[in-house]
Write an enzyme that holds these catalytic residues in place. Structure first.
Site, short mmCIF file in Angstrom:
data_model
loop_
_atom_site.label_atom_id
_atom_site.label_comp_id
_atom_site.label_asym_id
_atom_site.label_seq_id
_atom_site.Cartn_x
_atom_site.Cartn_y
_atom_site.Cartn_z
N CYS A 156 -46.92 -12.35 -6.00
CA CYS A 156 -47.53 -11.02 -6.25
C CYS A 156 -49.17 -11.26 -6.32
CB CYS A 156 -47.01 -10.61 -7.69
SG CYS A 156 -46.51 -11.75 -8.79
N HIS A 269 -51.28 -6.54 -12.46
CA HIS A 269 -51.74 -7.74 -12.40
C HIS A 269 -53.42 -7.70 -12.33
CE1 HIS A 269 -48.22 -9.81 -12.56
NE2 HIS A 269 -48.23 -10.61 -11.42
#
Ligand SMILES: NC(=O)c1ccc[n+]([C@@H]2O[C@H](COP(=O)([O-])OP(=O)(O)OC[C@H]3O[C@@H](n4cnc5c(N)ncnc54)[C@H](OP(=O)(O)O)[C@@H]3O)[C@@H](O)[C@H]2O)c1
Length: 366
Positions: A156, A269
């Site tokens: 990710c 994130h």
């Protein structure tokens, strides 16, 4: 609709309309989602539906313990089947989000049965016979699928970073990247989210104790500079992944050094990124380049709240860039802040985008 046009639509108009024009001429596909009860699997189902991926038939799989669990696909409710007994023969594409151990057992079975696997685990990412793809960066690499019938999806943190790096690299050749991540707990699966939730509640209700299980220390009201296992050189596997995957996807000559940190955020994130380029790149030009690039939204006002935070990006498709500024400590340096929904661009969205490219270029149904 050509791929370039499609990417522009992702950038400009967001997810609700992005898939429709592109796929409307195609007949449908037979799609499998393995890990459909998990964080990433559920998002895959949402995204397949949102983008109107042309699905003729869909099977949702999980482990035997979730047999019959209901999951949503648009306004339909589907019951999960047992991956261990599923026959992949006749299915076109399987989107896998089940972790490396189960992938090791089941991906080769699916691939052998003629079903192309798009895998979210790290198992195949570094295999030279398996392409590692972020469609905004290296869509052509999809054509390397045929050696194993498997295509890998990156970590990710890497996915959102390479989307941001690619257009800057094309313009000014990136020599070195220094990145620090602020990674949400959903990156550690549904158990990671539960641990943050339970520990947060326990802080206000000290009778209950929730010791760290998924994470190495308490994650509620804390940050942990440790994701995945330690390696001999003192870095962690998560940090190593960002280095190795950036090289495989973007350019093997780029030097990357990473520090990966888990933060008490549920989804999204953040990354603080510093780049050193061969040619000078002015911050205004960098901002303009990023604004025009596929998959990116620039939000960069130098005022209170004029930047994107993880909460702002949840449920979105874009990689958001803020705080673009010159790094005056070196000749050719830039700093910026990069945020994305890790369950989407970091996993499920990227996998569905790969399926779209693969459908368009290889299966060509319709
Ligand atoms: N979360 C992220 O941001 C992210 C980003 C990139 C890649 N990934 C990767 O995506 C994968 C899934 O992550 P996640 O966050 O969705 O994890 P998760 O929420 O913990 O879900 C795991 C899923 O895998 C299934 N599963 C586990 N073992 C299985 C087995 N032996 N047989 C069949 N199904 C099995 C689970 O089914 P049950 O419900 O039946 O247990 C569940 O559906 C992992 O490889 C992860 O590294 C995650």
């Amino acid at each position: 609709m050509p791929w370039g046009c499609y990417m522009t639509r992702v950038n400009l108009s967001g997810h609700k309309t992005a898939g429709r024009d592109r796929m409307e001429d195609h007949m449908g596909y037979r799609i499998v989602v393995a890990g459909a009860t998990g964080n990433v699997g559920r998002e895959m189902l949402n995204i397949l539906h949102e983008r109107e991926f042309p699905v003729d038939e869909i099977a949702v799989l999980a482990s035997r313990r979730s047999l019959g669990t209901e999951v949503s696909f648009g306004d339909r409710t589907l019951k999960t089947q047992d991956l261990a007994t599923f026959d992949f023969t006749g299915w076109d594409i399987a989107l896998f989000a089940i972790g490396s151990d189960a992938t090791k057992e089941f991906a080769p079975k699916a691939a052998k049965a003629g079903c192309v696997v798009i895998d979210n685990s790290s198992l195949y990412r570094y295999d030279p016979d398996v392409p590692l793809v972020v469609p905004e960066v290296n869509a052509d690499a999809v054509m390397g699928y045929s050696k194993k019938n498997i295509i890998a999806n990156p970590n990710c943190s890497t996915a959102q970073m390479v989307v941001a790096l690619k257009p800057l690299h094309d313009r000014a050749r990136i020599k070195r990247v220094v990145v620090s991540t602020y990674q949400s707990v959903s990156g550690a699966g549904k158990e990671g989210m539960d641990e943050l939730w339970d520990q947060t509640k326990a802080v206000y209700n000290p009778v209950t104790e929730v010791p760290p299980k998924k994470f190495q220390k308490q994650i509620a009201f804390n940050v942990i500079p440790h994701i995945d296992v330690f390696l001999e050189d003192g870095s962690t596997k998560e940090e190593w992944k960002m280095v190795a995957e950036t090289k495989k996807i973007l350019d093997k000559s780029i030097k990357v050094t990473a520090t990966c940190v888990r933060v008490p955020v549920f989804v999204g994130h953040g990354e603080s990124i510093n780049i050193e380029t061969e040619e000078f790149l002015d911050e205004d030009e960098a901002r303009d380049i990023l604004r025009e690039s596929p998959g990116i939204m620039v939000v960069d006002k130098r005022e209170d709240g004029g930047y994107v935070t993880p909460i702002d990006c949840v449920g979105d498709y874009a990689t958001f860039i803020s705080r673009i500024r010159q790094d005056s400590t070196i000749d050719n340096g830039l700093n910026f802040w990069c945020v994305s929904d890790n369950l989407r661009k970091g996993a499920a969205l990227n996998a569905v985008q790969i399926a779209e490219v693969f459908g368009q270029r290889v299966l060509k149904k319709g």
